[in-house]
Scaffold this active site. Structure first.
Site, PDB file in Angstrom:
ATOM      1  N   HIS A 308       0.821  -1.248  -0.026  1.00  8.25           N
ATOM      2  CA  HIS A 308       0.139  -0.325  -0.027  1.00  8.25           C
ATOM      3  C   HIS A 308       0.901   1.394   0.011  1.00  8.25           C
ATOM      4  O   HIS A 308       2.046   1.235   0.636  1.00  8.25           O
ATOM      5  CB  HIS A 308      -0.777   0.169   1.198  1.00  8.25           C
ATOM      6  CG  HIS A 308      -1.972   0.875   1.064  1.00  8.25           C
ATOM      7  ND1 HIS A 308      -1.988   2.335   1.405  1.00  8.25           N
ATOM      8  CD2 HIS A 308      -3.433   0.833   0.533  1.00  8.25           C
ATOM      9  CE1 HIS A 308      -3.291   2.766   1.093  1.00  8.25           C
ATOM     10  NE2 HIS A 308      -3.964   1.880   0.488  1.00  8.25           N
ATOM     11  N   ASP A 366      -7.832  -5.925   0.290  1.00  3.49           N
ATOM     12  CA  ASP A 366      -8.461  -6.973  -0.755  1.00  3.49           C
ATOM     13  C   ASP A 366      -7.943  -8.264  -0.568  1.00  3.49           C
ATOM     14  O   ASP A 366      -8.256  -9.003  -1.192  1.00  3.49           O
ATOM     15  CB  ASP A 366      -7.982  -6.213  -2.147  1.00  3.49           C
ATOM     16  CG  ASP A 366      -8.512  -4.962  -2.265  1.00  3.49           C
ATOM     17  OD1 ASP A 366      -9.856  -4.948  -2.003  1.00  3.49           O
ATOM     18  OD2 ASP A 366      -7.875  -3.934  -2.751  1.00  3.49           O
TER      19      ASP A 366
END
Ligand code: CMC
Length: 432
Positions: A308, A366
């Protein structure tokens, strides 16, 4: 906001310029470089906004080093434990959690806007049945502007509020319609006696021949997916919505732009890509081979659902999603789910591998959300539409905040030009 601190830029022979430093309520200070060009004749170079705050915002804050996420100051763990999605929508849009009366008024208004104009049904029949549902949702949301001329004055706060209600209320109907169209089933109309998430599940899964049985554990799981995806600071799609809106475009067009940006596999498309990756790995015995491939930069393989831009620690949403995954698989007697076991094996290996440890790559939201959605009966191609449904409220809150911010300006970045210098056009016969 502004502080007494200053930042000094020195360059060339003894040249220097001073810039104000601004402090927020949490997070890093920012150097206000709006006068940089005027003072120095230079621009900054920052592809991907690695070090650039493109706005100020009071909606969501991420502490990426620690792995914390706050909506309007409330930690995501507390929100997930004590609130449902409509309360989160109210919070993001209004800045405070609703009391019982505010909640009931809000739910009432949203519930009464869930139907779409009957003419909008015809948009779907214009698409191929095998179109990706994100293509349909993106097109249909953009088309809403053609139906709601009465609320397109972005400088009128009442119009902005009506548009927000319409978008939050209608997006589940549109997402469910895209799914029904893609599988050749009739559209299921919303039912006002159901909660926001129950209603969505019924529109997805009911058929005229059989009523849909509501399962509270599954409803709670999907509601949590909505909560965890509702907003996430200045990510690619939110920055796209703000950028589109900065020109004065209407909210439906701006949200359609956000949907287009979300679709990419590095952003909202990662849940779909992650599940496809798990399917292609197959089983836990293939994990070492796959990890080896990911570490080989020439292979082009990525560990989807990992990494991320902001989190350099475990994404708090991934922890909550892992918990939900357990609940859903237990409820459905799928404790031995092959992909869940594979995902956990993959996570374990990655978290111990120096490639991932040294780059601070941890599971993001996710990594487990696809497994939950699959267990709920949502097909892979619909995953990013679920993300779209949830994020719509965050986009509207951010768009509204931008319109009300006096510092907002049309987004117009500069560039470092690397093309030809000035030259003359020669007649076509003389060109080589
Ligand atoms: N698998 C393998 N290597 C990775 C991964 C990954 N998932 N993510 C980053 N890296 C490597 C990358 O190759 C780079 O290595 P090096 O330093 O040797 O060049 C290093 O880690 C830093 O990565 P980066 O690309 O500079 O980081 P970024 O901030 O530009 O990208 C990201 C962040 C999310 C786009 C990226 O981590 C990624 O593509 N992850 C997989 C897709 C994914 O799961 N996306 C969902 C994000 S969360 C949901 C959302 O908010 O949309």
């Amino acid at each position: 906001m502004s502080s007494d601190k200053k930042a000094v830029l020195s360059w060339g022979e003894g040249k220097s310029a001073e810039f104000p430093v601004m402090s927020g309520t949490m997070g890093a200070d920012v150097v206000d470089i709006r006068s940089l060009y005027a003072k120095t004749g230079m621009f900054t170079y920052d592809p991907g906004f690695m070090s650039t705050a493109h706005c100020r915002s009071s909606i969501t804050y991420i502490d990426g080093d620690v792995g914390e996420l706050f909506y309007r100051g409330y930690p995501i763990e507390q929100i997930a434990a004590h609130c449902d999605f409509p309360e989160v929508c109210y919070l993001l849009l209004n800045g405070e959690l609703p009391n019982a009366k505010q909640r009931s008024d809000f739910v009432n208004i949203v519930t009464r806007h869930t139907m779409v104009h009957d003419q909008l049904n015809r948009f779907f029949t214009g698409f191929r049945r095998d179109a990706h549902p994100m293509a349909m949702v993106c097109g249909v949301v953009g088309a809403l502007a053609a139906f709601y001329h009465d609320s397109l004055d972005i400088h009128n706060p009442e119009h902005r509020t009506i548009s927000a209600f319409r978008l939050v209320a209608k997006i589940p109907t549109i997402v469910a319609m895209a799914y029904k169209y893609s599988i050749g089933q009739p559209f299921v109309y919303p039912r006002n006696d159901l909660s926001y998430t129950e209603n969505f599940m019924r529109m997805m899964f009911a058929v005229p021949a059989e009523e849909y049985k509501i399962n509270d554990v599954l409803v709670r799981a999907l509601d949590r997916i909505f909560i965890l995806h509702a907003d996430h600071e200045q990510n690619a799609s939110t920055a796209t919505v703000r950028s589109a809106g900065s020109s004065g475009a209407n909210p439906f067009a701006c949200i359609a732009a956000g949907i287009a940006s979300l679709w990419g596999p590095a952003h909202g498309g990662a849940n779909e890509a992650c599940l496809n990756m798990l399917e292609s790995i197959g089983d836990a015995s293939k994990v070492p081979e796959f990890i080896k491939k990911v570490k080989d930069k020439n292979s082009g393989a990525m560990l989807m659902g990992f990494g991320h831009r902001v989190y350099k620690n475990y994404d708090p949403r991934a922890k909550l999603m892992h918990e939900t995954c357990h609940e859903v698989l237990n409820e459905l007697n799928l404790k031995d789910d092959r992909l869940f076991k594979l995902a956990m094996a993959l996570e374990k290996v990655a978290l111990e591998d120096d490639y991932f440890v040294s780059r601070k790559l941890y599971p993001n939201v996710d990594f487990y959300s696809g497994i939950v959605q699959r267990a709920l009966g949502i097909p892979t191609a619909m995953f990013t539409c679920i993300f779209t449904l949830a994020r719509t409220v965050g986009w509207i809150a951010q768009w509204s905040e931008m319109i009300g911010d006096q510092d907002s300006k049309i987004a117009r970045p500069r560039q470092l030009y690397t093309g030809s210098t000035s030259r003359n056009v020669s007649p076509i016969a003389q060109r080589k």
